[in-house]
Write an enzyme that holds these catalytic residues in place. Structure first.
Site, PDB file in Angstrom:
ATOM      1  N   TRP A  15       0.863  -1.182   0.000  1.00  0.00           N
ATOM      2  CA  TRP A  15       0.000   0.000   0.000  1.00  0.00           C
ATOM      3  C   TRP A  15       0.899   1.231   0.000  1.00  0.00           C
ATOM      4  O   TRP A  15       1.819   1.327   0.823  1.00  0.00           O
ATOM      5  CB  TRP A  15      -0.869  -0.037   1.254  1.00  0.00           C
ATOM      6  CG  TRP A  15      -1.815   1.113   1.433  1.00  0.00           C
ATOM      7  CD1 TRP A  15      -2.654   1.643   0.485  1.00  0.00           C
ATOM      8  CD2 TRP A  15      -2.050   1.853   2.637  1.00  0.00           C
ATOM      9  NE1 TRP A  15      -3.385   2.670   1.034  1.00  0.00           N
ATOM     10  CE2 TRP A  15      -3.036   2.824   2.350  1.00  0.00           C
ATOM     11  CE3 TRP A  15      -1.532   1.802   3.928  1.00  0.00           C
ATOM     12  CZ2 TRP A  15      -3.506   3.718   3.304  1.00  0.00           C
ATOM     13  CZ3 TRP A  15      -2.002   2.684   4.873  1.00  0.00           C
ATOM     14  CH2 TRP A  15      -2.980   3.632   4.562  1.00  0.00           C
ATOM     15  N   LYS A  67     -13.483  -0.364   6.499  1.00  0.00           N
ATOM     16  CA  LYS A  67     -14.096  -1.168   5.429  1.00  0.00           C
ATOM     17  C   LYS A  67     -15.151  -2.115   5.988  1.00  0.00           C
ATOM     18  O   LYS A  67     -16.260  -2.166   5.493  1.00  0.00           O
ATOM     19  CB  LYS A  67     -13.050  -1.984   4.674  1.00  0.00           C
ATOM     20  CG  LYS A  67     -11.670  -1.409   4.638  1.00  0.00           C
ATOM     21  CD  LYS A  67     -11.489  -0.353   3.591  1.00  0.00           C
ATOM     22  CE  LYS A  67     -10.152   0.328   3.800  1.00  0.00           C
ATOM     23  NZ  LYS A  67      -9.736   1.195   2.753  1.00  0.00           N
ATOM     24  N   ASP A  96      -0.773  -5.494   9.291  1.00  0.00           N
ATOM     25  CA  ASP A  96      -1.793  -4.538   8.865  1.00  0.00           C
ATOM     26  C   ASP A  96      -3.047  -5.354   8.569  1.00  0.00           C
ATOM     27  O   ASP A  96      -3.067  -6.193   7.665  1.00  0.00           O
ATOM     28  CB  ASP A  96      -1.312  -3.786   7.617  1.00  0.00           C
ATOM     29  CG  ASP A  96      -2.266  -2.662   7.242  1.00  0.00           C
ATOM     30  OD1 ASP A  96      -3.419  -2.669   7.724  1.00  0.00           O
ATOM     31  OD2 ASP A  96      -1.873  -1.779   6.450  1.00  0.00           O
TER      32      ASP A  96
HETATM   33  C1  LMR Z   1      -6.901   2.241  -0.252  1.00  0.00           C
HETATM   34  O1  LMR Z   1      -5.884   1.573  -0.271  1.00  0.00           O
HETATM   35  O2  LMR Z   1      -7.453   2.671  -1.290  1.00  0.00           O
HETATM   36  C2  LMR Z   1      -7.571   2.556   1.065  1.00  0.00           C
HETATM   37  O3  LMR Z   1      -6.892   1.954   2.092  1.00  0.00           O
HETATM   38  C3  LMR Z   1      -7.828   3.992   1.270  1.00  0.00           C
HETATM   39  C4  LMR Z   1      -6.588   4.767   1.543  1.00  0.00           C
HETATM   40  O4  LMR Z   1      -6.546   5.460   2.569  1.00  0.00           O
HETATM   41  O5  LMR Z   1      -5.643   4.722   0.743  1.00  0.00           O
END
Ligand code: LMR
Length: 397
Positions: A130, A246, A211
């Site tokens: 991420w 979520k 996470d």
């Molecule tokens: C995402 O990965 O789209 C979500 O977790 C929202 C974010 O805060 O990035």
């Protein structure tokens, strides 16, 4: 002060949402940010949340500050949810939890805590991960390193590479792992593989930081905590950042938690004292509403049952969209085997579409996808899926 400062680039995920909001095309489709949409394209407030909010309105007596660590009922409910009702770690008092503002807040509080006492430790993230992991942990002061995870050729996990890389991580370094529904790839470890990784952490001495933002979006609330259970059972230091954005749809209530698991009750007590210092010097104490709502739901058998049904509906709708997307792309004659999309878990898949394809989809058809080709399957509906597949076919010609 700002005259000679270059502006920061827009956020790769939330910046895309801003651009989507401004787009006037009535047919626009947002496959970017990880937010659930129903068949009508709305992000609804769950029925269980509405019911809990109604109850809260009746019973809430004050808006005075919560304790630094948040509502104790919330913390206890979070522990039971992420670790399982009968986990020995809870009974032994080896886990401490504070309410953090969302999963992001939880990651940052955990990062700040570790960096304060282990300033030399490096932090390892999966390749890819991420996008915000890098920013959060850099801001906490860590040097970021990567371990192998996803193989773009096979579109699957490269478990041998992951194990080889993690075997080399020095003791005391921190390894961020996605407990389920890997973001951005949708590719998860099998249960046996988690057991191996937990044993490796115990042997090598690196610190797992899980996470856990998508509990319930993989196979179910109980099934999805397998990884957390393995690390908790290993009797080592472990961190879990959880989020109810979520799975409760509580996105803007910033409802998450950081749980620190330690080998002994005494260590847990010490960890909690320092967690409180980190929170106090950052945002003092958490917002109340989301945590109180989640606690009401988790502590009521009636509301909890409704929640589990609603969560199952979200999970199943995303799974059905995975299937329809694979069929739709084949029907449009898009080159390649996309069956991997059906095998992946959670909200996201790595489509394999190049940044050129992603840019063309946005320019020509107002279809918004995060750079790198991550798609949020929950943005697809029966009404827009054909249009999306046709647009992909055009963009990939
Ligand atoms: C995402 O990965 O789209 C979500 O977790 C929202 C974010 O805060 O990035």
């Amino acid at each position: 002060m700002w005259k000679n400062v270059q502006p920061a680039p827009p956020d790769s995920i939330l910046g895309l949402t801003d651009a989507f909001r401004k787009d006037q095309n009535p047919e626009k489709v947002n496959l970017g940010v990880g937010v659930y949409k129903d068949e009508k394209g709305n992000t609804p407030i769950l029925r269980c949340v509405k019911a809990a909010e109604k109850e809260l309105l009746e019973i809430e007596k004050t808006k005075s500050y919560l304790p630094i660590s948040g509502d104790p009922g919330y913390a206890a409910a979070v522990q039971r949810l992420i670790l399982g009702e009968n986990n020995a770690v809870i009974k032994d008092g080896r886990a401490v939890t504070v309410h953090a503002p969302g999963g992001t807040g939880a990651l940052r509080v955990g990062g700040d805590l570790i960096h304060k006492f282990s300033p030399e430790a490096k932090l390892w993230v999966s390749s890819p991960t991420w996008a915000n992991h890098n920013g959060i942990f850099e801001a906490a002061g860590f040097e970021i390193k990567q371990y192998g995870y996803y193989n773009p050729q096979t579109r699957a996990l490269d478990f041998d590479l992951l194990m080889a890389d993690l075997a080399k991580v020095p003791a005391g370094d921190v390894v961020v792992l996605h407990a389920c529904c890997h973001n951005p790839s949708g590719v998860d470890l099998q249960n046996e593989q988690w057991t191996e990784v937990a044993a490796l952490a115990a042997k090598t001495g690196w610190i797992p930081f899980l996470d856990f933002a998508y509990q319930g979006f993989g196979d179910g609330v109980d099934e999805d905590r397998f990884a957390v259970e393995q690390f908790a059972a290993a009797g080592i230091d472990c961190y879990v950042a959880s989020s109810f954005s979520k799975n409760f749809g509580l996105y803007n209530e910033r409802t998450g938690a950081i749980t620190v698991i330690t080998p002994s009750t005494d260590e847990a007590t010490v960890a909690m004292s320092h967690l409180k210092t980190v929170v106090r010097t950052n945002y003092s104490n958490p917002p109340a509403h989301g945590g109180l709502v989640a606690a009401l739901i988790l502590n009521s058998s009636e509301l909890r049952t409704i929640w589990l049904e609603e969560l199952a509906d979200m999970r199943e709708r995303i799974k059905s969209m995975r299937k329809l997307l694979v069929q739709g792309l084949a029907a449009q004659g898009v080159d390649g085997d996309f069956s991997f999309i059906e095998a992946q878990r959670g909200m996201f898949s790595f489509s394999g579409w190049s940044d050129d394809v992603v840019a063309q989809l946005r320019k020509e058809d107002s279809i918004y996808i995060v750079g790198g080709g991550r798609i949020n399957l929950a943005g697809l509906t029966n009404s827009n899926i054909e249009k999306v597949c046709a647009a992909v076919a055009r963009a990939m010609k």
